[in-house]
Structure formats: C-alpha cells, structure tokens
Scaffold this motif. Structure first.
Motif, PDB file in Angstrom:
ATOM      1  N   ILE A 110     105.156  26.541  83.098  1.00  0.00           N
ATOM      2  CA  ILE A 110     104.467  26.923  84.321  1.00  0.00           C
ATOM      3  C   ILE A 110     105.160  28.154  84.883  1.00  0.00           C
TER       4      ILE A 110
ATOM      5  N   ASP B  32     105.751  30.838  90.559  1.00  0.00           N
ATOM      6  CA  ASP B  32     105.075  30.445  91.793  1.00  0.00           C
ATOM      7  C   ASP B  32     104.603  28.996  91.757  1.00  0.00           C
ATOM      8  N   GLU B  33     104.097  28.550  90.614  1.00  0.00           N
ATOM      9  CA  GLU B  33     103.669  27.148  90.483  1.00  0.00           C
ATOM     10  C   GLU B  33     104.869  26.203  90.608  1.00  0.00           C
TER      11      GLU B  33
ATOM     12  N   GLU C 117     105.847  25.997  94.284  1.00  0.00           N
ATOM     13  CA  GLU C 117     104.854  25.178  94.989  1.00  0.00           C
ATOM     14  C   GLU C 117     105.092  23.690  94.725  1.00  0.00           C
ATOM     15  N   GLU C 118     105.433  23.338  93.501  1.00  0.00           N
ATOM     16  CA  GLU C 118     105.701  21.934  93.173  1.00  0.00           C
ATOM     17  C   GLU C 118     106.953  21.432  93.886  1.00  0.00           C
TER      18      GLU C 118
END
Length: 41
Positions: free
Chosen positions: A3, A6-7, A10-11
């Motif tokens: 991933i 940014d992902e 976010e997680e």
C-alpha cells in the motif's frame, strides 16, 4: 500486498481513532513474527 504511504498513514489514523490514545502513545513497526516477544532496539 503493498500500500502507498498515504494509505498507510490513513490506516494508522483510523486505528488511533478507533482505539484511542495520543499519537505519542503509539508505536508502529514491522516484524518477522508479529506475535513474538517485543524487543526494542
């Protein structure tokens, strides 16, 4: 599964909101054995 940055951020933020606590109380890392004993470097 890879991933992007940014992902991943976010997680992390989602988990912190879900379980609570300040950013300074959390530690994020990788390990061969996630269930193994914690040994800080």
């Amino acid at each position: 599964m890879l991933i992007n940055r940014d992902e991943m951020i976010e997680e992390f933020e989602r988990q912190i909101r879900k379980f609570g606590g300040a950013w300074s109380e959390w530690a994020v890392g990788t390990a061969k054995d996630a269930r193994g004993p914690f040994s800080p470097i």
